[in-house]
Design an enzyme around this catalytic site. Sequence first.
Site, PDB file in Angstrom:
ATOM      1  N   ASP A  49      88.910  84.265  44.900  1.00  0.00           N
ATOM      2  CA  ASP A  49      87.604  84.678  44.402  1.00  0.00           C
ATOM      3  C   ASP A  49      87.036  85.742  45.341  1.00  0.00           C
ATOM      4  O   ASP A  49      87.673  86.746  45.580  1.00  0.00           O
ATOM      5  CB  ASP A  49      86.681  83.464  44.281  1.00  0.00           C
ATOM      6  CG  ASP A  49      85.415  83.761  43.500  1.00  0.00           C
ATOM      7  OD1 ASP A  49      85.365  84.810  42.841  1.00  0.00           O
ATOM      8  OD2 ASP A  49      84.488  82.949  43.535  1.00  0.00           O
ATOM      9  N   ASP A  53      81.327  85.334  50.710  1.00  0.00           N
ATOM     10  CA  ASP A  53      80.182  84.921  49.906  1.00  0.00           C
ATOM     11  C   ASP A  53      79.090  84.404  50.835  1.00  0.00           C
ATOM     12  O   ASP A  53      79.316  83.473  51.603  1.00  0.00           O
ATOM     13  CB  ASP A  53      80.569  83.812  48.919  1.00  0.00           C
ATOM     14  CG  ASP A  53      81.480  84.307  47.806  1.00  0.00           C
ATOM     15  OD1 ASP A  53      82.026  83.459  47.092  1.00  0.00           O
ATOM     16  OD2 ASP A  53      81.638  85.521  47.654  1.00  0.00           O
ATOM     17  N   ARG A 105      81.917  94.915  44.026  1.00  0.00           N
ATOM     18  CA  ARG A 105      81.163  94.033  44.920  1.00  0.00           C
ATOM     19  C   ARG A 105      81.394  94.354  46.398  1.00  0.00           C
ATOM     20  O   ARG A 105      81.916  93.551  47.158  1.00  0.00           O
ATOM     21  CB  ARG A 105      81.475  92.560  44.659  1.00  0.00           C
ATOM     22  CG  ARG A 105      81.101  92.111  43.252  1.00  0.00           C
ATOM     23  CD  ARG A 105      81.243  90.614  43.098  1.00  0.00           C
ATOM     24  NE  ARG A 105      80.826  90.187  41.754  1.00  0.00           N
ATOM     25  CZ  ARG A 105      80.756  88.921  41.371  1.00  0.00           C
ATOM     26  NH1 ARG A 105      81.080  87.958  42.223  1.00  0.00           N
ATOM     27  NH2 ARG A 105      80.376  88.612  40.157  1.00  0.00           N
TER      28      ARG A 105
END
Length: 236
Positions: A49, A53, A105
Site C-alpha cells: 500500500d 502513512d 501521492r
Amino acid sequence: MGNPIEGCWHCDPYWVNNRNILADCGIGFDKNAIRVTRQDKISLSSYADGLIDTIMGSTAITISNNFFTHHDKVMLLGHCDVYTQDIKMQVTVAFNLFGEGLVQRMPRCRHGYFHVVNNDYTHGEMYSIGGSANPTIHSQGNRFLAPDNRFQKEVTKPKDLIESNWRSMGDLMLNGAFFIALGAGASSNYAKASRMAKRPSSIVGSITTNSGVLTCTQSLITKGEYISNLILKFEA
C-alpha cells in the site's frame, strides 16, 4: 518521540535478512497519534500500500532525506476526509528524492498544514502533490520534472476542495510542469505550513544526491551514538 524502527536496525548489520522482525518493530508506527518524530534517511520501494502513512491525529512530523522508487501510492498524510482530528496535523516533507517508477501521492494531504520543501521530483506518472478535505499546502523550492505525456504536466491534484490553500513559491518547473494554486493564502495558514527555511530550487539536485539509507559502518554508528547521547543530555 523518535523513530521506533531505527532502534531495531541501527546496530544490526544483518537487518536486511530479518525484514519480518523489522516490520514487527514498526507495528503501530502509523497508528494512533504520534507527535514529534522524524522519518529520515530511508530508502523505500515496492510495497503493498503506501510507503509512508501519517494518520490519526499525528503531528509535528518531518519526512526528510529519503529515497523513493517503484511504487504507486507513495505517501498519505491524513487518515480520511471525515477524520477531522487531523485538522491539527503539521508535516514537513523535505530533501527527499522521488525517483523512477512512482505514480502518485508525493504526498497526498488531508486537513492540516503541509510544508513540501526542496524535494526533487525526477519521475512522475500521474501527479506529485494531491489533497482533499481542505489542507494548507506550501510548496517551496522543489524541482518538478514533468513526463513527456502532455496530459501529465500538472504536478497537483486537488479534490473536493472549498477552503484549501495551496501555493508554490520558488519551485523549478521543468518540461512543462505546472502547479495550480488555490485559496486566498492567508499568512496565518501558511505560517503553520512553513516549518523549515527553503533553499534555492537550483541546488535541489545536490541537496538530494545522498538521500536514502546510509551505508552503515562501525565509525558511523559510534559517531551517531555519541551525538545521540549529547542530544539526550542536552534535552535532560
